[in-house]
Design a protein around this motif. Structure first.
Motif, PDB file in Angstrom:
ATOM      1  N   ASP A 168       0.882  -0.681   0.087  1.00 48.26           N
ATOM      2  CA  ASP A 168      -0.299   0.555  -0.416  1.00 48.26           C
ATOM      3  C   ASP A 168       0.417   1.464   0.215  1.00 48.26           C
ATOM      4  OD1 ASP A 168       0.690  -0.275   2.534  1.00 48.26           O
ATOM      5  OD2 ASP A 168      -0.955   0.125   3.347  1.00 48.26           O
ATOM      6  N   THR A 222       2.738   3.868  -1.241  1.00 47.35           N
ATOM      7  CA  THR A 222       2.304   5.790  -1.178  1.00 47.35           C
ATOM      8  C   THR A 222       2.951   6.748  -2.189  1.00 47.35           C
ATOM      9  OG1 THR A 222       1.047   6.735   0.478  1.00 47.35           O
ATOM     10  CG2 THR A 222      -0.369   5.291  -0.787  1.00 47.35           C
ATOM     11  N   ALA A 257      -2.383  -2.316 -10.174  1.00 48.26           N
ATOM     12  CA  ALA A 257      -3.001  -2.147  -9.380  1.00 48.26           C
ATOM     13  C   ALA A 257      -3.789  -3.122  -8.398  1.00 48.26           C
ATOM     14  CB  ALA A 257      -3.915  -0.894  -9.578  1.00 48.26           C
ATOM     15  N   LYS A 305      -1.525  -5.540  -6.493  1.00 48.04           N
ATOM     16  CA  LYS A 305      -0.865  -4.714  -5.074  1.00 48.04           C
ATOM     17  C   LYS A 305      -1.958  -5.090  -4.731  1.00 48.04           C
ATOM     18  CE  LYS A 305       2.714  -4.329  -4.381  1.00 48.04           C
ATOM     19  NZ  LYS A 305       3.953  -5.195  -4.219  1.00 48.04           N
ATOM     20  N   TYR A 352      -8.284   1.001  -1.876  1.00 48.81           N
ATOM     21  CA  TYR A 352      -7.245   0.484  -2.380  1.00 48.81           C
ATOM     22  C   TYR A 352      -7.110   1.638  -3.312  1.00 48.81           C
ATOM     23  CZ  TYR A 352      -2.309  -0.797  -3.591  1.00 48.81           C
ATOM     24  OH  TYR A 352      -1.029  -0.886  -4.432  1.00 48.81           O
ATOM     25  N   ASN A 353      -5.399   2.688  -3.309  1.00 47.11           N
ATOM     26  CA  ASN A 353      -5.631   4.061  -3.999  1.00 47.11           C
ATOM     27  C   ASN A 353      -4.886   3.432  -5.149  1.00 47.11           C
ATOM     28  OD1 ASN A 353      -5.096   6.700  -5.605  1.00 47.11           O
ATOM     29  ND2 ASN A 353      -4.197   7.229  -3.286  1.00 47.11           N
ATOM     30  N   ARG A 354      -5.591   3.621  -6.781  1.00 49.05           N
ATOM     31  CA  ARG A 354      -5.082   3.199  -7.626  1.00 49.05           C
ATOM     32  C   ARG A 354      -4.580   4.858  -8.607  1.00 49.05           C
ATOM     33  NH1 ARG A 354      -4.348   4.425 -12.855  1.00 49.05           N
ATOM     34  NH2 ARG A 354      -4.203   3.176 -14.524  1.00 49.05           N
ATOM     35  N   ASN A 388       0.181   6.021  -6.198  1.00 49.16           N
ATOM     36  CA  ASN A 388       0.706   4.985  -6.306  1.00 49.16           C
ATOM     37  C   ASN A 388       1.773   4.369  -6.856  1.00 49.16           C
ATOM     38  OD1 ASN A 388       0.533   2.035  -6.547  1.00 49.16           O
ATOM     39  ND2 ASN A 388      -1.302   1.701  -5.360  1.00 49.16           N
ATOM     40  N   TYR A 444       3.429   1.628  -7.687  1.00 53.35           N
ATOM     41  CA  TYR A 444       3.395   0.422  -8.773  1.00 53.35           C
ATOM     42  C   TYR A 444       2.939   0.346  -9.935  1.00 53.35           C
ATOM     43  CZ  TYR A 444       4.524  -1.093  -3.737  1.00 53.35           C
ATOM     44  OH  TYR A 444       5.457  -1.702  -2.943  1.00 53.35           O
TER      45      TYR A 444
END
Length: 413
Positions: free
Chosen positions: A21, A23, A118, A121, A200-202, A207, A209
């Protein structure tokens, strides 16, 4: 993850453990995922890669920030075709030209690569809900990839988002919030909602990733070219995440010895919304700009990944080029006529940039170029019809057909 060392802030250099997670940095900077290239070299060779049956983006697992036990996401993302286009190369006046049609991904855009990451993860984090803001493609790609994985999505889009993209969202079962205002307004509301409910932040600029997912397009291009590096790689640019990811992938391949040089990037933006290219041209910091272009997917007046994008352009000794909406629509027709590739306006902006640079004499007969089409034209049919016009409409009558051909100057061979 044995192949990943940590996340590192591109502004202050602070390092963070590579948790699922992850950020942004506490200073507000975007993080970059740092790999253990020495370890990766012991695990991945060109021969090992060539022998793999998996043709999705997950064939590059050693170069991706996922656990060894993390399963591939359900949809087949990646493995889009790279077409060599000698007729278009000749028409533009370059030595060789390839078109990477990433609109053939499952939800019809390059953004599937980021959304698949996303989803992977989010699974590692144990999340059940993913959310994002988007001008359209990131939204539909997240909704589709999450639906296939059994995850719930909340999607925030500006009210100007094309109906084709909104239709995808609704079909994929997303909860869609259409925000009256700019993309900046949309982003801020999504940010507040994500913080409130802990989704969860896309969002790609939050993010770190997601650029790692996007970089698989450049890994794929180089493998499809048998590791022979072109002189230039052209890409449409909005918030900066894609061009940053493309550059990261190229640098990864160079670091592990799969390629022996790096191409120059071509950053193509719509002239009605080009804050990143303007910053390069003016040799100044970027500042906000109005979102005045029909290329909705790159209409980002406040780019959230400016630091990485500007770094990528500068490190590659890249070229910036701004194109008008008319030039974008002309490139859409050109790609269709010469290549049979149907790209949406934002998707063909890279090609529009290549065409303009050829006309300006900046690219020429000795240059080799890859142009990435980032989204399919069916995403935005209304603008495609504006570019190409309406069909001939007549009764079933040969005399009327002959007259229509004559009126339009059509000669039948």
């Amino acid at each position: 993850m044995k192949n990943v060392k940590y996340g590192k802030c591109v502004k202050c250099g602070k390092e963070y453990p590579a948790t699922p997670d992850l950020t942004t940095c506490e200073c507000g900077g975007i993080l970059d995922i740092v790999y253990d290239y020495a370890y990766i070299k012991t695990q991945l060779t060109k021969e090992k890669l060539a022998a793999r049956e998996d043709c999705s983006m997950w064939r590059y697992r050693e170069l991706l920030p996922i656990e060894e036990t993390t399963e591939n996401t359900p949809l087949r993302v990646g493995n889009s075709p790279l077409y060599e286009e000698p007729r278009l190369a000749s028409e533009l006046g370059v030595k060789q030209l390839w078109v990477k049609d990433d609109g053939q991904n499952p939800t019809a855009s390059l953004k599937d690569r980021a959304s698949a990451m996303a989803v992977a993860k989010a699974r590692e984090a144990g999340a059940k809900v993913i959310a994002c803001s988007s001008t359209g493609n990131a939204a539909s790609s997240l909704a589709g990839n999450a639906a296939a994985a059994g995850l719930k999505t909340y999607i925030f889009v500006p009210s100007r988002a094309p109906k084709g993209k909104v239709a995808q969202l609704m079909t994929f079962g997303a909860t869609v919030i259409s925000v009256e205002g700019s993309y900046e307004d949309t982003f801020e509301l999504s940010k507040a909602a994500i913080e409130k409910w802990g989704w969860y932040n896309r969002n790609a600029a939050i993010n770190p990733y997601l650029s790692e997912g996007k970089k698989t397009v450049s890994l794929e291009i180089m493998e499809q070219l048998n590791w022979q590096v072109p002189d230039y790689l052209a890409i449409s640019v909005g918030d900066g995440c894609t061009i940053a990811g493309v550059w990261k992938g190229l640098k990864d391949l160079y670091a592990i010895g799969f390629i022996d040089k790096l191409p120059r990037l071509i950053s193509a933006q719509a002239e009605g919304c080009c804050p990143l290219n303007r910053a390069i041209s003016e040799k100044k910091d970027w500042y906000p700009m109005e979102e005045n272009t029909l290329a909705d997917s790159i209409a980002v007046g406040v780019p959230r990944n400016a630091d990485k994008a500007l770094m990528a352009i500068r490190e590659s000794n890249g070229i910036v080029v701004n194109v008008s909406d008319e030039e974008i629509m002309a490139a859409q027709k050109l790609l269709g006529r010469t290549c049979g590739v149907f790209g949406e306006p934002a998707g063909v902006t890279g090609t529009a940039g290549v065409k303009k640079l050829c006309e300006q004499g900046i690219l020429g007969k000795n240059d080799t170029v890859v142009s990435v089409v980032t989204g399919n034209g069916l995403k935005d049919v209304a603008n495609a019809i504006k570019a190409c016009g309406e069909p001939i409409t007549i009764p079933s009558d040969m005399d009327r057909l002959l007259k229509a051909f004559a009126d339009k100057g059509i000669t039948v061979e």
